[in-house]
Every structure is written in structure tokens, then in C-alpha cells.
Write a protein that holds these residues in place. Structure first.
Motif, PDB file in Angstrom:
ATOM      1  N   ILE A  34      48.943 -36.936  20.522  1.00  0.00           N
ATOM      2  CA  ILE A  34      47.548 -37.358  20.670  1.00  0.00           C
ATOM      3  C   ILE A  34      46.828 -36.404  21.622  1.00  0.00           C
ATOM      4  O   ILE A  34      45.712 -35.955  21.340  1.00  0.00           O
ATOM      5  N   ALA A  35      47.472 -36.079  22.747  1.00  0.00           N
ATOM      6  CA  ALA A  35      46.876 -35.138  23.704  1.00  0.00           C
ATOM      7  C   ALA A  35      46.622 -33.790  23.039  1.00  0.00           C
ATOM      8  O   ALA A  35      45.547 -33.200  23.189  1.00  0.00           O
ATOM      9  N   GLU A  36      47.606 -33.311  22.304  1.00  0.00           N
ATOM     10  CA  GLU A  36      47.465 -32.029  21.605  1.00  0.00           C
ATOM     11  C   GLU A  36      46.326 -32.067  20.596  1.00  0.00           C
ATOM     12  O   GLU A  36      45.557 -31.111  20.480  1.00  0.00           O
ATOM     13  N   SER A  37      46.212 -33.151  19.859  1.00  0.00           N
ATOM     14  CA  SER A  37      45.172 -33.219  18.837  1.00  0.00           C
ATOM     15  C   SER A  37      43.778 -33.199  19.469  1.00  0.00           C
ATOM     16  O   SER A  37      42.882 -32.528  18.964  1.00  0.00           O
ATOM     17  N   TYR A  38      43.615 -33.903  20.583  1.00  0.00           N
ATOM     18  CA  TYR A  38      42.318 -33.855  21.257  1.00  0.00           C
ATOM     19  C   TYR A  38      42.040 -32.458  21.802  1.00  0.00           C
ATOM     20  O   TYR A  38      40.921 -31.950  21.698  1.00  0.00           O
ATOM     21  N   ARG A  39      43.049 -31.814  22.396  1.00  0.00           N
ATOM     22  CA  ARG A  39      42.862 -30.460  22.926  1.00  0.00           C
ATOM     23  C   ARG A  39      42.477 -29.492  21.815  1.00  0.00           C
ATOM     24  O   ARG A  39      41.539 -28.711  21.954  1.00  0.00           O
ATOM     25  N   TYR A  44      38.006 -32.376  25.355  1.00  0.00           N
ATOM     26  CA  TYR A  44      38.792 -32.222  26.572  1.00  0.00           C
ATOM     27  C   TYR A  44      38.789 -33.461  27.450  1.00  0.00           C
ATOM     28  O   TYR A  44      39.717 -33.653  28.235  1.00  0.00           O
ATOM     29  N   GLN A  45      37.803 -34.323  27.317  1.00  0.00           N
ATOM     30  CA  GLN A  45      37.827 -35.566  28.092  1.00  0.00           C
ATOM     31  C   GLN A  45      38.962 -36.466  27.627  1.00  0.00           C
ATOM     32  O   GLN A  45      39.709 -37.005  28.440  1.00  0.00           O
ATOM     33  N   ASP A  71      44.295 -27.182  32.187  1.00  0.00           N
ATOM     34  CA  ASP A  71      43.299 -26.596  31.287  1.00  0.00           C
ATOM     35  C   ASP A  71      42.203 -27.611  30.957  1.00  0.00           C
ATOM     36  O   ASP A  71      41.017 -27.272  30.962  1.00  0.00           O
ATOM     37  N   ALA A  72      42.593 -28.853  30.690  1.00  0.00           N
ATOM     38  CA  ALA A  72      41.604 -29.899  30.390  1.00  0.00           C
ATOM     39  C   ALA A  72      40.726 -30.161  31.609  1.00  0.00           C
ATOM     40  O   ALA A  72      39.496 -30.300  31.478  1.00  0.00           O
ATOM     41  N   PHE A  73      41.333 -30.213  32.801  1.00  0.00           N
ATOM     42  CA  PHE A  73      40.538 -30.379  34.020  1.00  0.00           C
ATOM     43  C   PHE A  73      39.523 -29.242  34.150  1.00  0.00           C
ATOM     44  O   PHE A  73      38.361 -29.470  34.475  1.00  0.00           O
ATOM     45  N   MET A  74      39.971 -28.019  33.910  1.00  0.00           N
ATOM     46  CA  MET A  74      39.095 -26.862  34.039  1.00  0.00           C
ATOM     47  C   MET A  74      37.933 -26.947  33.041  1.00  0.00           C
ATOM     48  O   MET A  74      36.781 -26.709  33.388  1.00  0.00           O
ATOM     49  N   LYS A  75      38.233 -27.293  31.812  1.00  0.00           N
ATOM     50  CA  LYS A  75      37.189 -27.383  30.786  1.00  0.00           C
ATOM     51  C   LYS A  75      36.213 -28.521  31.089  1.00  0.00           C
ATOM     52  O   LYS A  75      35.060 -28.481  30.661  1.00  0.00           O
TER      53      LYS A  75
END
Length: 92
Positions: A34-39, A44-45, A71-75
Motif C-alpha cells: 500500500i505504501a509503495e502504491s501511494y509513493r 506522498y501524504q 523521501d515522503a517526508f521530504m516531498k
């Protein structure tokens, strides 16, 4: 039923109960996917939400989760948290 990523992001902010409590490696796999699919869909949220859960589970079968959380935090423009995650990823 397809919905826009804005709707998913808004729902994720308001309802964190959707994140799975992990009891097995199968559950961890689902959280990871799920995390990968959102990324990969540039949401990114939601990716941040799910990578946090994956990192919290702390299973070694997905060693790059810490990096992708950073990476998600950065985006999401949370640079201090991103820096901490990148440092944690380098320490592994």
C-alpha cells in the motif's frame, strides 16, 4: 471505484484507523505494498502514513522503508523529519 488522490489524502488526514495493525509477515507485505502504491502514484501524504506504519513494524524484510519514509517526508516539506529518517537509513 476510483477516487482522486486529493480525496484519499484528505481522508487519510482525518481517519488514521485505516492503517493496519500488523500481526504477521503477510500483513506487513500488505502495508508495504500500500505504501509503495501511494509513493508510485505520487500521493506522498498517504505514502507517509503507510511507511510510518511499516517502519513502526520494524521488520527487516523491507530494509528501504526508512529511506522511503524520509523521501515522503521530504516531498511533504517536512525536512527535519526527512533528515532524521535519512540518517536512520544510513545507520542501518
Amino acid at each position: 471505484n476510483l477516487t482522486s488522490s486529493k480525496t484519499d489524502s484528505a481522508a487519510a488526514k482525518n481517519d488514521t484507523t485505516k492503517v493496519l495493525e500488523v500481526a504477521s509477515t503477510t500483513d506487513q507485505y500488505v502495508v508495504h505494498q500500500i505504501a509503495e502504491s501511494y509513493r508510485l502514484n505520487h500521493d506522498y501524504q498517504n505514502a507517509e502514513l503507510w511507511y510510518k506504519q511499516s517502519v513502526k513494524n520494524n521488520l527487516s524484510i523491507y530494509p528501504y522503508e526508512t529511506y522511503w519514509l524520509g523521501d515522503a517526508f521530504m516531498k511533504n516539506k517536512n525536512y527535519a523529519a526527512a533528515n532524521l529518517q535519512f540518517e536512520a537509513a544510513l545507520a542501518k
